[in-house]
Motif scaffolding. Structure first.
Motif, PDB file in Angstrom:
ATOM      1  N   ALA A  43     -53.723  27.415  -6.593  1.00 35.58           N
ATOM      2  CA  ALA A  43     -52.486  27.060  -5.883  1.00 35.58           C
ATOM      3  C   ALA A  43     -51.444  26.643  -6.915  1.00 35.58           C
ATOM      4  N   VAL A  44     -50.340  27.362  -6.949  1.00 37.55           N
ATOM      5  CA  VAL A  44     -49.296  27.061  -7.933  1.00 37.55           C
ATOM      6  C   VAL A  44     -48.361  25.995  -7.352  1.00 37.55           C
ATOM      7  N   THR A  45     -48.433  24.800  -7.910  1.00 36.92           N
ATOM      8  CA  THR A  45     -47.791  23.625  -7.309  1.00 36.92           C
ATOM      9  C   THR A  45     -46.503  23.212  -8.021  1.00 36.92           C
ATOM     10  N   LYS A  46     -46.001  24.071  -8.914  1.00 34.74           N
ATOM     11  CA  LYS A  46     -44.741  23.754  -9.607  1.00 34.74           C
ATOM     12  C   LYS A  46     -43.634  23.451  -8.597  1.00 34.74           C
ATOM     13  N   PHE A  47     -42.818  22.463  -8.912  1.00 37.31           N
ATOM     14  CA  PHE A  47     -41.708  21.986  -8.057  1.00 37.31           C
ATOM     15  C   PHE A  47     -42.164  21.143  -6.864  1.00 37.31           C
ATOM     16  N   GLU A  66     -49.518  25.085 -13.006  1.00 39.94           N
ATOM     17  CA  GLU A  66     -48.214  24.476 -13.292  1.00 39.94           C
ATOM     18  C   GLU A  66     -47.570  25.265 -14.421  1.00 39.94           C
ATOM     19  N   ASN A  67     -46.230  25.331 -14.432  1.00 33.43           N
ATOM     20  CA  ASN A  67     -45.611  26.149 -15.471  1.00 33.43           C
ATOM     21  C   ASN A  67     -44.630  25.418 -16.382  1.00 33.43           C
ATOM     22  N   ARG A  68     -44.436  24.116 -16.141  1.00 38.56           N
ATOM     23  CA  ARG A  68     -43.553  23.372 -17.043  1.00 38.56           C
ATOM     24  C   ARG A  68     -44.257  22.109 -17.528  1.00 38.56           C
ATOM     25  N   PHE A  89     -52.410  26.001 -16.957  1.00 37.07           N
ATOM     26  CA  PHE A  89     -51.024  26.084 -17.389  1.00 37.07           C
ATOM     27  C   PHE A  89     -50.632  27.558 -17.432  1.00 37.07           C
ATOM     28  N   ILE A  90     -49.555  27.929 -16.702  1.00 35.73           N
ATOM     29  CA  ILE A  90     -49.228  29.350 -16.528  1.00 35.73           C
ATOM     30  C   ILE A  90     -47.824  29.699 -16.985  1.00 35.73           C
ATOM     31  N   GLY A  91     -47.117  28.747 -17.613  1.00 36.61           N
ATOM     32  CA  GLY A  91     -45.721  29.010 -17.973  1.00 36.61           C
ATOM     33  C   GLY A  91     -45.538  29.336 -19.440  1.00 36.61           C
ATOM     34  N   VAL A 172     -57.674  37.751 -19.559  1.00 36.27           N
ATOM     35  CA  VAL A 172     -56.252  38.099 -19.613  1.00 36.27           C
ATOM     36  C   VAL A 172     -55.504  37.634 -18.359  1.00 36.27           C
ATOM     37  N   MET A 173     -54.199  37.530 -18.513  1.00 42.64           N
ATOM     38  CA  MET A 173     -53.316  37.190 -17.397  1.00 42.64           C
ATOM     39  C   MET A 173     -52.119  38.125 -17.439  1.00 42.64           C
ATOM     40  N   GLY A 174     -51.602  38.476 -16.254  1.00 39.41           N
ATOM     41  CA  GLY A 174     -50.399  39.291 -16.209  1.00 39.41           C
ATOM     42  C   GLY A 174     -49.587  39.023 -14.954  1.00 39.41           C
ATOM     43  N   VAL A 175     -48.284  39.292 -15.078  1.00 46.92           N
ATOM     44  CA  VAL A 175     -47.349  39.166 -13.957  1.00 46.92           C
ATOM     45  C   VAL A 175     -46.765  40.553 -13.719  1.00 46.92           C
ATOM     46  N   ALA A 176     -46.845  41.040 -12.481  1.00 47.56           N
ATOM     47  CA  ALA A 176     -46.305  42.368 -12.190  1.00 47.56           C
ATOM     48  C   ALA A 176     -44.788  42.350 -12.339  1.00 47.56           C
ATOM     49  N   GLY A 209     -51.764  38.680  -9.710  1.00 42.85           N
ATOM     50  CA  GLY A 209     -51.483  38.550  -8.295  1.00 42.85           C
ATOM     51  C   GLY A 209     -50.887  37.220  -7.930  1.00 42.85           C
ATOM     52  N   MET A 210     -49.804  37.283  -7.146  1.00 36.70           N
ATOM     53  CA  MET A 210     -49.108  36.111  -6.672  1.00 36.70           C
ATOM     54  C   MET A 210     -48.939  36.279  -5.156  1.00 36.70           C
ATOM     55  N   SER A 211     -48.057  35.481  -4.553  1.00 43.04           N
ATOM     56  CA  SER A 211     -47.927  35.510  -3.087  1.00 43.04           C
ATOM     57  C   SER A 211     -47.684  36.917  -2.545  1.00 43.04           C
ATOM     58  N   ALA A 212     -46.818  37.666  -3.233  1.00 46.50           N
ATOM     59  CA  ALA A 212     -46.361  38.944  -2.676  1.00 46.50           C
ATOM     60  C   ALA A 212     -47.310  40.102  -2.964  1.00 46.50           C
ATOM     61  N   LEU A 225     -56.237  34.452  -8.675  1.00 44.35           N
ATOM     62  CA  LEU A 225     -54.940  34.704  -8.060  1.00 44.35           C
ATOM     63  C   LEU A 225     -54.103  33.441  -8.186  1.00 44.35           C
ATOM     64  N   ARG A 226     -52.833  33.591  -8.517  1.00 48.42           N
ATOM     65  CA  ARG A 226     -51.934  32.441  -8.674  1.00 48.42           C
ATOM     66  C   ARG A 226     -50.927  32.456  -7.526  1.00 48.42           C
ATOM     67  N   VAL A 227     -51.183  31.658  -6.512  1.00 49.49           N
ATOM     68  CA  VAL A 227     -50.370  31.753  -5.297  1.00 49.49           C
ATOM     69  C   VAL A 227     -49.582  30.461  -5.071  1.00 49.49           C
ATOM     70  N   GLY A 228     -48.260  30.589  -5.088  1.00 49.46           N
ATOM     71  CA  GLY A 228     -47.381  29.438  -4.896  1.00 49.46           C
ATOM     72  C   GLY A 228     -46.766  29.394  -3.517  1.00 49.46           C
ATOM     73  N   SER A 229     -45.679  30.134  -3.339  1.00 47.36           N
ATOM     74  CA  SER A 229     -44.868  29.991  -2.118  1.00 47.36           C
ATOM     75  C   SER A 229     -45.627  30.292  -0.827  1.00 47.36           C
ATOM     76  N   ALA A 230     -46.591  31.186  -0.839  1.00 51.37           N
ATOM     77  CA  ALA A 230     -47.321  31.488   0.400  1.00 51.37           C
ATOM     78  C   ALA A 230     -48.123  30.275   0.885  1.00 51.37           C
ATOM     79  N   SER A 234     -41.146  27.700   0.283  1.00 44.28           N
ATOM     80  CA  SER A 234     -40.112  28.107  -0.665  1.00 44.28           C
ATOM     81  C   SER A 234     -39.820  26.991  -1.668  1.00 44.28           C
ATOM     82  N   ARG A 235     -39.755  27.371  -2.950  1.00 48.49           N
ATOM     83  CA  ARG A 235     -39.437  26.371  -3.978  1.00 48.49           C
ATOM     84  C   ARG A 235     -37.952  26.013  -3.981  1.00 48.49           C
ATOM     85  N   GLN A 236     -37.126  26.873  -3.401  1.00 43.44           N
ATOM     86  CA  GLN A 236     -35.673  26.680  -3.406  1.00 43.44           C
ATOM     87  C   GLN A 236     -35.292  25.289  -2.901  1.00 43.44           C
TER      88      GLN A 236
HETATM   89  C1  LIG Z   1     -44.585  30.584 -10.003  1.00 43.24           C
HETATM   90  C2  LIG Z   1     -45.631  31.462 -10.521  1.00 43.24           C
HETATM   91  C3  LIG Z   1     -46.591  32.035  -9.658  1.00 43.24           C
HETATM   92  C4  LIG Z   1     -46.580  31.855  -8.146  1.00 43.24           C
HETATM   93  O1  LIG Z   1     -45.601  32.669  -7.577  1.00 43.24           O
HETATM   94  P1  LIG Z   1     -45.434  32.826  -5.970  1.00 43.24           P
HETATM   95  O2  LIG Z   1     -44.639  34.061  -5.823  1.00 43.24           O
HETATM   96  O3  LIG Z   1     -44.730  31.609  -5.504  1.00 43.24           O
HETATM   97  O4  LIG Z   1     -46.791  32.949  -5.398  1.00 43.24           O
HETATM   98  C5  LIG Z   1     -47.573  32.818 -10.232  1.00 43.24           C
HETATM   99  N1  LIG Z   1     -47.623  33.046 -11.569  1.00 43.24           N
HETATM  100  C6  LIG Z   1     -46.731  32.517 -12.427  1.00 43.24           C
HETATM  101  C7  LIG Z   1     -46.841  32.813 -13.876  1.00 43.24           C
HETATM  102  C8  LIG Z   1     -45.699  31.710 -11.932  1.00 43.24           C
HETATM  103  O5  LIG Z   1     -44.816  31.190 -12.781  1.00 43.24           O
END
Ligand SMILES: *Cc1c(COP(=O)(O)O)cnc(C)c1O
Length: 239
Positions: A43-47, A66-68, A89-91, A172-176, A209-212, A225-230, A234-236
């Protein structure tokens, strides 16, 4: 339930969102004949505040991202059941923050250059810890964009991590990339992961993989899987 108790309301909200995400993961696994037990939900809990992390632990979450550094180091001190959580730590990480990050991160997923490997190894040695490390691989077609080493450099970086006494290479880790087919990106990540695993048997994790796009990640072998907003919303509204 009393609707004027904000904590109770938030617990219900997080519980519902978490159930929905867990159901998506089970369905995604069924589709490609994988065992959901192979997939770890982070669960990505940043913000979001420490109180949300406490509620997530009550709801059975065992890993957070967390990313910061500044936010994470301040927040984690107030989490009540910290010892039940694995902190990822993912940032993007500056070398001068390595000493801070090794104090709380069990896993550093965003390792993308040799200087950072060296800084983390030194910091881990000084603090007497041995964090897990993932090599972040850039999945953007032009090689850069959302952080990470170029795919062709990932193997050499993994070798460097492997050569460090105070770091444990896990994978490994990746962001699409935005606006592209995540399946293609995650297929690339899996290929890089298999290349690294050929030389380092313990490097079995694929964080993708993230929320989307978590379904596409599961289909392409993601173990984390790194899932935040789902889950958190919304972090906004929390900035
Ligand atoms: C914020 C973040 C996520 C989570 O993103 P969501 O779209 O909110 O699920 C996953 N990975 C990284 C590296 C992020 O910074």
């Amino acid at each position: 339930m009393t609707h004027d108790d904000p904590v109770a309301t938030r617990r219900v909200e997080l519980g519902e969102r978490l159930s929905a995400v867990r159901a998506r993961i089970v369905r995604a696994c069924e589709t490609v004949d994988r065992d959901p037990a192979e997939v770890t939900l982070i669960a990505v809990t940043k913000f979001f505040p420490a109180s949300d992390i406490d509620l997530l632990v009550e709801l059975g979450v065992t890993a957070i991202g967390e990313n910061r550094d500044q936010e994470a180091s301040a927040k984690l001190g107030s989490v009540s059941r910290r010892e039940e959580l694995t902190v990822h730590f993912i940032g993007q990480l500056q070398t001068n923050k390595a000493a801070s990050v090794v104090r709380y991160a069990d896993v550093v997923q965003s390792v993308d250059r040799p200087k950072l490997v060296a800084a983390l190894d030194r910091a881990a040695a000084a603090h007497g810890v041995r964090p897990s490390v993932l090599v972040q691989v850039s999945l953007d077609p032009d090689g850069l964009g959302r952080g990470g080493a170029r795919p062709e450099q990932a193997r050499a970086l993994a070798d460097e991590v492997r050569g460090c006494d105070h770091l444990q290479l896990r994978g490994v880790m990746g962001v699409a990339p935005l606006g592209a087919d995540p399946g293609q990106a995650f297929a690339k990540l899996r290929e890089v992961a298999h290349g690294i695993r050929a030389g380092h048997e313990g490097a079995t994790w694929i964080s993708a993989g993230m929320s989307a796009d978590l379904e596409a990640a599961v289909a392409h072998g993601a173990t984390h899987l790194r899932v935040g907003s789902a889950i958190l919303g919304s972090r906004q509204s929390h900035r």
